[in-house]
Design an enzyme around this catalytic site. Structure first.
Site, mmCIF file in Angstrom:
data_model
loop_
_atom_site.group_PDB
_atom_site.id
_atom_site.type_symbol
_atom_site.label_atom_id
_atom_site.label_comp_id
_atom_site.label_asym_id
_atom_site.label_seq_id
_atom_site.Cartn_x
_atom_site.Cartn_y
_atom_site.Cartn_z
ATOM 1 C CB SER A 36 55.607 25.979 13.624
ATOM 2 O OG SER A 36 57.014 25.900 13.604
ATOM 3 C CG ASP A 328 58.361 31.470 7.862
ATOM 4 O OD1 ASP A 328 59.244 30.600 8.025
ATOM 5 O OD2 ASP A 328 57.264 31.433 8.450
ATOM 6 C CG HIS A 331 58.104 27.608 9.517
ATOM 7 N ND1 HIS A 331 57.842 28.865 10.018
ATOM 8 C CD2 HIS A 331 58.041 26.750 10.545
ATOM 9 C CE1 HIS A 331 57.614 28.763 11.313
ATOM 10 N NE2 HIS A 331 57.731 27.495 11.669
#
Ligand SMILES: *[C@@H]1O[C@H](CO)[C@@H](O)[C@H](O)[C@H]1NC(C)=O
Ligand SMILES: *[C@@H]1O[C@H](CO)[C@@H](O)[C@H](O)[C@H]1NC(C)=O
Ligand SMILES: *[C@@H]1O[C@H](CO)[C@@H](O)[C@H](O)[C@H]1NC(C)=O
Ligand SMILES: *[C@@H]1O[C@H](CO)[C@@H](O)[C@H](O)[C@H]1NC(C)=O
Ligand SMILES: *[C@@H]1O[C@H](CO)[C@@H](O)[C@H](O)[C@H]1NC(C)=O
Ligand SMILES: *[C@@H]1O[C@H](CO)[C@@H](O)[C@H](O)[C@H]1NC(C)=O
Ligand SMILES: *[C@@H]1O[C@H](CO)[C@@H](O)[C@H](O)[C@H]1NC(C)=O
Ligand SMILES: *[C@@H]1O[C@H](CO)[C@@H](O)[C@H](O)[C@H]1NC(C)=O
Length: 365
Positions: A36, A328, A331
């Site tokens: 991600s 978040d 990340h």
């Protein structure tokens, strides 16, 4: 020390802007693999996956203020590394490109608007199993490489073998992966003294690199696993002391040393590869040691969801997003990703070794 660092960053910003404006890149394309931290919308195309970011507040600072599938308020490290290589942002996800096969084919044939492909998939890891349970379906590294072989075949069809070999040997292969493997293993009862698991990851990583090498990759830009014990998701487990999860960070450290050793050995055998290994631990450490010098006022809690809730459309959103390290639970913010990319590009050997991405891009064979 800190001031010097900021200065270097600013010089690099100016330098990279002028580079984009004036010169054609010596790097013809970037091929991006990983999780991600580098996904620019791959998982939007996987209906059943639970690793998604295609909803607000993700993308709030992206052009048009729209969610793109990036796990970020704006651009991510894949974008910033691509920018530093002379491109507008990360190339599109493979799964997006293949929905328009003819257009992709035309771009490859005409060598217009084709500057690589992004294969990264949020939630994935080095191992085939990683993410499969937690997120139901992700695209692991082995499958990402299979996708690359399809793109390579298209390039060979369009340009021939020799031209493809040259093209790929000059391209940057950017890999940002490993965190999810460690998250899952640790969640499944690893202990910090467990070198055998890290060794297993190292061997798997090496196999992936050898596979990419056999397919024509020669320049590898690799980012190690950051201090994942300091993510808001992990800090929750050490609230009383307000610190990171030190066992997790130890894994990140062991991973870096293992990968550094593996790359050193591999380059003795495959003498025509060039590589840069970013030490994400040292980068995060520097962010945390010198936050104010780098314009970060909040280095522990997340901007979206306040560090305790996942980012969602109804989660709280901080106003000063450029001053948060974390977007978040897992990340970095766009600001942190940019600083990390600048460090990969022009950083000293404390942060990127044995050469930085700028030297990697300039290297000739
Ligand atoms: C994913 O969902 C879309 C829209 O619901 C559908 O058109 C598509 O066929 C699905 N893809 C797969 C692989 O199931
Ligand atoms: C992923 O999970 C599915 C369903 O449980 C299983 O059939 C499949 O073999 C798993 N794949 C891997 C690579 O572990
Ligand atoms: C991982 O999955 C790929 C298929 O995507 C398969 O070819 C490979 O053998 C698998 N690796 C392991 C170690 O199971
Ligand atoms: C994980 O380890 C803890 C102790 O560290 C133990 O109580 C628990 O049963 C273990 N869980 C599994 C699934 O092995
Ligand atoms: C929690 O944070 C404190 C302060 O940083 C640290 O000393 C301690 O080792 C951490 N605890 C764990 C379990 O990681
Ligand atoms: C975020 O969490 C902190 C404590 O961790 C709390 O003081 C603050 O009020 C929270 N902010 C919001 C907007 O919920
Ligand atoms: C946001 O809404 C979801 C349901 O849509 C709920 O589960 C979640 O707790 C809410 N989060 C916050 C921070 O209110
Ligand atoms: C620092 O962050 C603030 C708030 O986002 C921003 O207004 C300011 O321009 C930033 N300063 C620098 C030097 O980047």
């Amino acid at each position: 020390m800190a001031e010097r660092y900021v200065l270097i960053s600013l010089i690099l910003v100016v330098f990279s802007l002028s580079k984009v404006a004036t010169s054609t890149s010596t790097t013809p394309a970037v091929f991006i693999f990983g999780d991600s931290t580098a996904d620019v919308g791959t998982n939007n195309f996987i209906n059943e996956t639970k690793a998604k970011a295609d909803f607000p507040h993700n993308g709030v600072d992206f052009p048009g203020s729209r969610p793109t599938g990036r796990f970020s308020n704006g651009y991510n490290s894949a974008d910033f590394v691509s920018k530093l290589m002379g491109f507008k942002r990360s190339p599109p996800p493979y799964l997006a490109l293949i929905t328009q096969q003819q257009r992709l084919h035309r771009r490859i044939v005409q060598a217009v608007n084709f500057y690589g492909v992004n294969f990264a998939s949020g939630g994935s890891g080095l191992l085939n199993e990683t993410g499969n349970f937690t997120y139901v379906r992700v695209i692991p590294m082995a499958e990402q490489i299979q996708h690359f072989t399809k793109i390579r075949e298209m390039i060979i069809d369009a340009r021939g073998q020799e031209s493809t070999d040259t093209f790929l040997s000059r391209s940057l292969f950017f890999l940002s992966v490993g965190s999810n493997d460690i998250f899952e293993y640790f969640g499944g009862n690893g202990t910090a003294s467990d070198q055998s698991f890290i060794t297993f990851l190292k061997i798997t990583y090496e196999l992936h690199l050898r596979m990419l090498y056999s397919l024509g990759a020669r320049k590898f830009g690799i980012v190690s696993v950051p201090l994942i014990g300091c993510c808001p998701s992990q800090r929750i487990h050490n609230i009383t002391e307000g610190g990171c999860l030190e066992d997790m960070n130890l894994y990140s450290h062991m991973f870096f040393l293992s990968i550094e050793d593996m790359l050193g050995q591999l380059s003795l055998e495959l003498t025509d590869i060039k590589y840069s290994l970013g030490n994400a631990n040292e980068m995060v450490k520097d962010f945390m040691d010198n936050p104010l010098a780098l314009n970060f006022t909040e280095i522990s809690s997340a901007c979206c969801g306040n560090g305790t809730n996942p980012c969602s459309p109804n989660a709280t959103l901080c106003p000063n997003r450029n001053q948060h390290l974390f977007w978040d639970l897992y990340h970095p913010t766009q600001a942190a990703a940019q600083l990390a990319a600048l460090t990969l590009y022009g950083g000293s050997r404390r942060f990127v070794t044995p050469i930085n991405f700028m030297q990697l891009a300039a290297a000739t064979f």
